[in-house]
Write an enzyme that holds these catalytic residues in place. Structure first.
Site, short mmCIF file in Angstrom:
data_model
loop_
_atom_site.label_atom_id
_atom_site.label_comp_id
_atom_site.label_asym_id
_atom_site.label_seq_id
_atom_site.Cartn_x
_atom_site.Cartn_y
_atom_site.Cartn_z
NE ARG A 111 -4.53 -1.75 1.61
CZ ARG A 111 -5.28 -1.75 2.36
NH1 ARG A 111 -5.21 -1.83 3.69
NH2 ARG A 111 -6.38 -2.24 2.08
CE LYS A 153 -17.18 -13.51 9.15
NZ LYS A 153 -17.29 -12.11 9.70
N GLY A 160 -8.04 -8.37 0.41
CA GLY A 160 -6.63 -8.26 1.24
C GLY A 160 -5.84 -9.81 1.02
N GLY A 187 -12.67 -4.15 1.37
CA GLY A 187 -14.23 -4.00 1.56
C GLY A 187 -14.55 -2.89 0.50
P1 ADP Z 1 -10.32 -11.49 0.93
O1 ADP Z 1 -9.36 -10.77 1.95
O2 ADP Z 1 -9.44 -11.75 -0.08
O3 ADP Z 1 -11.51 -10.82 0.66
P2 ADP Z 1 -11.68 -13.24 2.92
O4 ADP Z 1 -11.07 -12.32 4.07
O5 ADP Z 1 -12.90 -13.26 2.53
O6 ADP Z 1 -10.64 -12.96 1.47
O7 ADP Z 1 -11.04 -14.91 3.20
C1 ADP Z 1 -10.01 -15.21 3.41
C2 ADP Z 1 -9.87 -16.27 4.58
O8 ADP Z 1 -10.65 -17.60 4.19
C3 ADP Z 1 -8.21 -16.86 4.41
O9 ADP Z 1 -7.90 -16.68 5.93
C4 ADP Z 1 -8.61 -18.27 4.36
O10 ADP Z 1 -7.77 -19.23 5.11
C5 ADP Z 1 -10.05 -18.51 4.66
N1 ADP Z 1 -10.52 -19.66 3.98
C6 ADP Z 1 -10.69 -19.97 2.49
N2 ADP Z 1 -11.35 -21.20 2.21
C7 ADP Z 1 -11.28 -21.74 3.53
C8 ADP Z 1 -11.94 -23.01 3.93
N3 ADP Z 1 -12.29 -23.83 3.14
N4 ADP Z 1 -11.78 -23.22 5.44
C9 ADP Z 1 -11.33 -22.36 6.22
N5 ADP Z 1 -11.02 -21.28 5.93
C10 ADP Z 1 -11.01 -20.93 4.46
MG MG Z 2 -9.76 -11.17 4.19
#
Ligand code: ADP
Ligand code: MG
Length: 398
Positions: A42, A202, A355, A378
């Site tokens: 960043r 989520k 992220g 976000g």
């Molecule tokens: P981003 O930051 O790219 O938007 P998120 O914050 O939504 O992504 O999700 C990332 C997290 O999801 C990571 O810490 C990863 O370990 C977790 N994750 C992904 N798939 C699984 C899974 N099948 N079981 C548990 N955790 C998971």
């Molecule tokens: Mg994340």
């Protein structure tokens, strides 16, 4: 078409900044480890705007938040961030003793063309998150004009991301501009077919984007823990997989909506399972998606990864947000790596937000291989949903 061609907001490119004192909001909310900057992406993303301002003879005041301090917290001082910024700019970047106030004003008053001063963590001031007009006025008193470059914080209406823009002549920074141009290209006029890859933890974080993309994308490819909310909605066994219960009903609705749309909503066809969320756990591959008792799904399987990769390779535009599995655990990183490699080598336009998705690309050495890696997690999702971001809405038209 060039970036400038579609940008309708007042841009720092066109601002008369010579000999002026310019307040710049950057998103320098970087991860710290043992008091040091652990990932400077960043900070690097902020450089073009800061360099442009210095070259044009502006005195530059940088402001950002860092973490979520409740008032003054020395652990979340901007000092390490200013140190790294100074190294990258090859100039000394001192840190003001606070965000606003007499001592800060004395320092900004002395600032010469080309010099850079960093204000302390904006969240040291309670007025920041309250978007207090009094704080905005005090911030405005420090400078002659305001450059908003913090796309990653623009989904919040805070004093430094929204309020101060009402008090000073305001221009979008180069990063803000690039983010808006790249993300609106995906959202509003993607080169078809548009393939969206969504994963992560989520489903409730991403449901707004799913609903929007059901109307505009050709395919949505789902992975990550999020997939288990969909599987549960389909009545499948999910074992000990991470299932966001709140997300199950949302997933059911999305599956129903997908029936009536031309967009294909794809779920994994195979999985990699573990006993628990741990790199040393027992691991097994499952040719199917019904997770047995005592196991959890921690990655998409190799057939799914190959299928998603093939689809990504055919895309005119790819948008990727959220890892395909628990990529931090090496035995469960392969799905994310395979899909990441496919995105990196796809001939279509590739844009990545989030992220953890960004961290995954950096870890695999693929971050330079995509067309745009958004600094906004976000913020990029809310933008994709079509929500109005307060820090963008406040930017004046060109
Ligand atoms: P981003 O930051 O790219 O938007 P998120 O914050 O939504 O992504 O999700 C990332 C997290 O999801 C990571 O810490 C990863 O370990 C977790 N994750 C992904 N798939 C699984 C899974 N099948 N079981 C548990 N955790 C998971
Ligand atoms: Mg994340």
């Amino acid at each position: 078409m060039g970036a400038e061609a579609r940008f309708g907001k007042a841009s720092v490119r066109d601002a008369d900044v010579g000999e002026k004192c310019v307040l710049v909001r950057e998103d320098l909310n970087v991860p710290l480890e043992e008091g040091k900057v652990a990932d400077d992406s960043r900070i690097r993303a902020a450089l073009p705007t800061l360099e442009l301002l210095r070259e044009r003879g502006a005195a530059v005041i940088v402001v950002s938040h860092l973490g979520r301090p409740k008032g003054r917290d020395p652990e979340l001082s901007m000092a390490p961030v200013a140190g790294r910024l100074g190294e990258l700019l090859s100039v000394d970047v001192p840190v003001a003793p606070g965000v606003v106030g007499d001592e800060v004003e004395a320092m900004t008053g002395e600032l010469k063309p080309g010099e850079v001063l960093m204000l302390e963590n904006s969240r040291y001031e309670p007025g920041e998150t309250e978007n207090d007009p009094e704080l905005s006025k005090q911030l405005a008193a420090l400078a002659d004009l305001f450059v908003h470059d913090a796309f990653g914080a623009s989904h919040r209406a805070h004093a430094t991301t929204e309020g101060v823009a009402h008090e000073l002549h305001t221009y979008a920074g180069l990063l803000m501009e690039r983010e808006l141009v790249e993300l609106s290209a995906v959202r509003d006029h993607p080169e078809p077919p548009l393939i969206v890859v969504l994963g992560g933890a989520k489903v409730t974080d991403k449901i707004g984007a799913i609903e929007r993309f059901l109307r505009t994308a050709d395919e949505i490819l789902v992975g990550g823990a999020m997939a288990f909310s969909f599987f549960k909605a389909e009545g499948r066994d999910t074992g000990n997989s991470l299932v966001e219960e709140e997300g199950v009903e949302k997933a059911r609705e999305a599956l129903e909506k997908a029936e009536g749309e031309d967009c294909l909503l794809e779920l994994p066809e195979d999985l990699v399972l573990g006993r628990e969320f741990d790199a040393n756990t027992e691991r097994k591959e499952l040719n199917g998606v019904d997770v047995p008792e005592g196991w959890m799904g921690l990655d998409i399987g190799s057939n799914t990864a190959a299928d998603y990769s093939k689809r990504v390779a055919r895309a005119g535009t790819v948008f990727w947000n959220g890892p395909m599995g628990a990529f931090e655990l090496e035995p469960f990183a392969q799905g994310t790596r395979t899909v990441g490699e496919a995105v990196a080598s796809a001939p279509g336009r590739t844009v990545v937000g989030g992220g953890d998705s960004a961290a995954a690309l950096v870890e695999f050495g693929l971050d330079d291989e995509v067309d745009w890696l958004s600094t906004g997690g976000g913020a990029s999702l809310e933008f994709m949903e079509g929500k109005e971001l307060p820090g963008v809405a406040v930017l004046p038209d060109a």
